[in-house]
Design a protein around this motif. Structure first.
Motif, PDB file in Angstrom:
ATOM      1  N   UNK A 222      14.703  -0.130 -42.200  1.00 20.19           N
ATOM      2  CA  UNK A 222      14.293  -0.877 -43.400  1.00 20.19           C
ATOM      3  C   UNK A 222      14.681  -2.350 -43.327  1.00 20.19           C
ATOM      4  N   UNK A 223      15.935  -2.629 -42.968  1.00 20.17           N
ATOM      5  CA  UNK A 223      16.387  -4.025 -42.937  1.00 20.17           C
ATOM      6  C   UNK A 223      15.583  -4.831 -41.911  1.00 20.17           C
ATOM      7  N   UNK A 224      15.358  -4.255 -40.747  1.00 15.96           N
ATOM      8  CA  UNK A 224      14.604  -4.946 -39.702  1.00 15.96           C
ATOM      9  C   UNK A 224      13.170  -5.214 -40.154  1.00 15.96           C
ATOM     10  N   UNK A 226      12.093  -5.533 -43.193  1.00 13.05           N
ATOM     11  CA  UNK A 226      12.117  -6.577 -44.227  1.00 13.05           C
ATOM     12  C   UNK A 226      12.257  -7.974 -43.625  1.00 13.05           C
ATOM     13  N   UNK A 227      13.057  -8.096 -42.568  1.00  7.90           N
ATOM     14  CA  UNK A 227      13.210  -9.389 -41.884  1.00  7.90           C
ATOM     15  C   UNK A 227      11.882  -9.823 -41.254  1.00  7.90           C
ATOM     16  N   UNK A 228      11.223  -8.893 -40.563  1.00 12.35           N
ATOM     17  CA  UNK A 228       9.933  -9.192 -39.911  1.00 12.35           C
ATOM     18  C   UNK A 228       8.928  -9.683 -40.952  1.00 12.35           C
ATOM     19  N   UNK A 229       8.814  -8.943 -42.051  1.00 15.99           N
ATOM     20  CA  UNK A 229       7.799  -9.253 -43.072  1.00 15.99           C
ATOM     21  C   UNK A 229       8.121 -10.520 -43.852  1.00 15.99           C
ATOM     22  N   UNK A 230       9.415 -10.794 -44.067  1.00 15.25           N
ATOM     23  CA  UNK A 230       9.809 -12.039 -44.749  1.00 15.25           C
ATOM     24  C   UNK A 230       9.362 -13.247 -43.928  1.00 15.25           C
ATOM     25  N   UNK A 231       9.576 -13.160 -42.616  1.00 16.57           N
ATOM     26  CA  UNK A 231       9.159 -14.260 -41.729  1.00 16.57           C
ATOM     27  C   UNK A 231       7.642 -14.417 -41.711  1.00 16.57           C
ATOM     28  N   UNK A 232       6.929 -13.291 -41.651  1.00 16.38           N
ATOM     29  CA  UNK A 232       5.459 -13.346 -41.611  1.00 16.38           C
ATOM     30  C   UNK A 232       4.898 -13.949 -42.897  1.00 16.38           C
ATOM     31  N   UNK A 233       5.488 -13.575 -44.028  1.00 21.24           N
ATOM     32  CA  UNK A 233       5.057 -14.125 -45.319  1.00 21.24           C
ATOM     33  C   UNK A 233       5.224 -15.643 -45.325  1.00 21.24           C
ATOM     34  N   UNK A 234       6.378 -16.109 -44.845  1.00 21.72           N
ATOM     35  CA  UNK A 234       6.652 -17.550 -44.816  1.00 21.72           C
ATOM     36  C   UNK A 234       5.692 -18.288 -43.879  1.00 21.72           C
ATOM     37  N   UNK A 235       5.454 -17.716 -42.705  1.00 25.86           N
ATOM     38  CA  UNK A 235       4.559 -18.345 -41.720  1.00 25.86           C
ATOM     39  C   UNK A 235       3.117 -18.354 -42.233  1.00 25.86           C
ATOM     40  N   UNK A 236       2.684 -17.253 -42.839  1.00 27.61           N
ATOM     41  CA  UNK A 236       1.298 -17.172 -43.331  1.00 27.61           C
ATOM     42  C   UNK A 236       1.024 -18.238 -44.393  1.00 27.61           C
ATOM     43  N   UNK A 237       2.026 -18.508 -45.246  1.00 32.53           N
ATOM     44  CA  UNK A 237       1.842 -19.520 -46.299  1.00 32.53           C
ATOM     45  C   UNK A 237       1.596 -20.905 -45.714  1.00 32.53           C
ATOM     46  N   UNK A 238       2.235 -21.197 -44.569  1.00 24.19           N
ATOM     47  CA  UNK A 238       2.021 -22.514 -43.938  1.00 24.19           C
ATOM     48  C   UNK A 238       0.614 -22.641 -43.363  1.00 24.19           C
ATOM     49  N   UNK A 239      -0.067 -21.495 -43.175  1.00 22.19           N
ATOM     50  CA  UNK A 239      -1.446 -21.494 -42.661  1.00 22.19           C
ATOM     51  C   UNK A 239      -2.460 -21.302 -43.801  1.00 22.19           C
ATOM     52  N   UNK A 240      -1.976 -21.391 -45.034  1.00 22.82           N
ATOM     53  CA  UNK A 240      -2.874 -21.271 -46.195  1.00 22.82           C
ATOM     54  C   UNK A 240      -3.273 -19.847 -46.521  1.00 22.82           C
ATOM     55  N   UNK A 241      -2.529 -18.872 -46.010  1.00 20.22           N
ATOM     56  CA  UNK A 241      -2.815 -17.460 -46.277  1.00 20.22           C
ATOM     57  C   UNK A 241      -1.703 -16.913 -47.179  1.00 20.22           C
ATOM     58  N   UNK A 242      -2.077 -16.467 -48.359  1.00 17.40           N
ATOM     59  CA  UNK A 242      -1.096 -15.969 -49.324  1.00 17.40           C
ATOM     60  C   UNK A 242      -0.878 -14.466 -49.140  1.00 17.40           C
ATOM     61  N   UNK A 243       0.212 -14.107 -48.509  1.00 18.47           N
ATOM     62  CA  UNK A 243       0.576 -12.696 -48.364  1.00 18.47           C
ATOM     63  C   UNK A 243       1.793 -12.410 -49.240  1.00 18.47           C
ATOM     64  N   UNK A 244       1.770 -11.271 -49.910  1.00 14.67           N
ATOM     65  CA  UNK A 244       2.893 -10.885 -50.772  1.00 14.67           C
ATOM     66  C   UNK A 244       3.786  -9.892 -50.036  1.00 14.67           C
TER      67      UNK A 244
END
Length: 313
Positions: A222-224, A226-244
């Motif tokens: 679970x912790x791992x 969550x770390x993967x998805x937190x990073x992906x969410x942050x990176x996607x926002x910089x590319x104009x893609x809104x992921x929750x």
């Protein structure tokens, strides 16, 4: 492109390539297969080629003739579907580029993201390039022998060029007639990111730990995750893609459960001693993060860890 007489070339003799070839061959379509090993085959092998197909939930395999593509087929193609590993896409396009006609619809069907950036520079600016994401399950038992292991759907959408709404409908119908369900999406890039996020979790974790997909729902990951998805969410926002983040969590858990007994493609590649697509999955997150100054330590670590994996026997 005509409605029922489309000339289609499927590139790639892997599970997905043969799955699409088989279903297209059983519609009103002139379809041929371009395989990577064609040049090594003799004239008689090319002429008498056959493949083996086991339909979904059937026990007995069917034997069907296989027609290989020649340059003339590529030149006459209304649609070319590239069912290849991410790292083979650009090379395949480069080898075919001079034979592809400007009206042809080029469909990229692969895991991960990244090949489009190379492909777009290899084709004329007006060339229509689409992507196709599929959830069908298919297993290659041996060369030119596949089993349809799971029914799914395919999502297609435009990456470059222009298609009228009529052309979109026509293409969707053409593919739907072969292997349903196919849906056309105006915002396919967001769909790509959603699939990428799922792949960034399931593929490396199953490959590194040598486990079936369902086991990633074990609390110890679970912790791992969550770390993967937190990073992906942050990176996607910089590319104009809104992921929750919470949506991604639910999607990953749902896909892992739905494919619980499956062996991921990356784990299969590691077990088979083959190159993985990690550069286009967690490696893609690393590169986009670096480009946009977003730290991605967990995705970067997984990318490196899979690159360092030795085949498990």
């Amino acid at each position: 492109m005509t409605n029922t007489l489309a000339n289609i070339v499927v590139v790639g003799q892997g599970a997905m390539g043969l799955l699409w070839y088989h279903h297209l061959a059983h519609t009103n379509t002139n379809v041929t297969l371009l395989a990577s090993n064609q040049e090594q085959l003799s004239a008689s092998e090319l002429k008498s080629a056959k493949y083996q197909f086991t339909p979904y939930q059937q026990l007995h395999a069917e034997i069907h003739p296989l027609t290989y593509s020649q340059s003339a087929d590529i030149n006459a193609a209304d649609i070319i579907i590239l069912c290849l590993k991410s790292f083979h896409i650009a090379d395949a396009i480069q080898q075919m580029a001079q034979d592809i006609n400007p009206h042809c619809l080029v469909i990229l069907a692969h895991n991960g993201m990244g090949p489009f950036a190379e492909v777009v520079n290899l084709l004329p600016s007006q060339q229509v390039i689409l992507t196709m994401l599929t959830t069908h399950g298919c297993l290659r038992n041996m060369p030119l022998a596949i089993t349809h292991t799971g029914l799914g759907q395919s999502d297609i959408g435009l990456l470059a060029g222009e298609l009228s709404s009529n052309q979109q409908t026509q293409l969707t119908n053409q593919l739907n007639n072969a292997l349903a369900q196919v849906n056309f999406h105006q915002d396919i890039v967001k769909k790509q990111w959603l699939k990428l996020a799922i792949n960034c979790v399931i593929n490396p974790i199953t490959a590194i730990n040598n486990i079936d997909n369902g086991e990633i729902n074990n609390q110890k990951f679970t912790r791992q995750i969550n770390l993967i998805l937190t990073e992906i969410t942050a990176v996607s926002h910089t590319e104009g893609i809104e992921l929750a983040f919470t949506d991604l969590q639910k999607m990953v858990a749902k896909v892992a459960q739905a494919t619980a007994r499956n062996c991921s493609s990356m784990r299969s590649d590691v077990l088979g001693g083959r190159a993985t697509e990690i550069d286009f999955i967690n490696g893609y997150i690393h590169r986009i993060g670096k480009k946009n100054n977003v730290a991605t330590p967990e995705n970067t670590r997984l990318w490196q860890q899979v690159l360092d994996l030795k085949p498990v026997h």
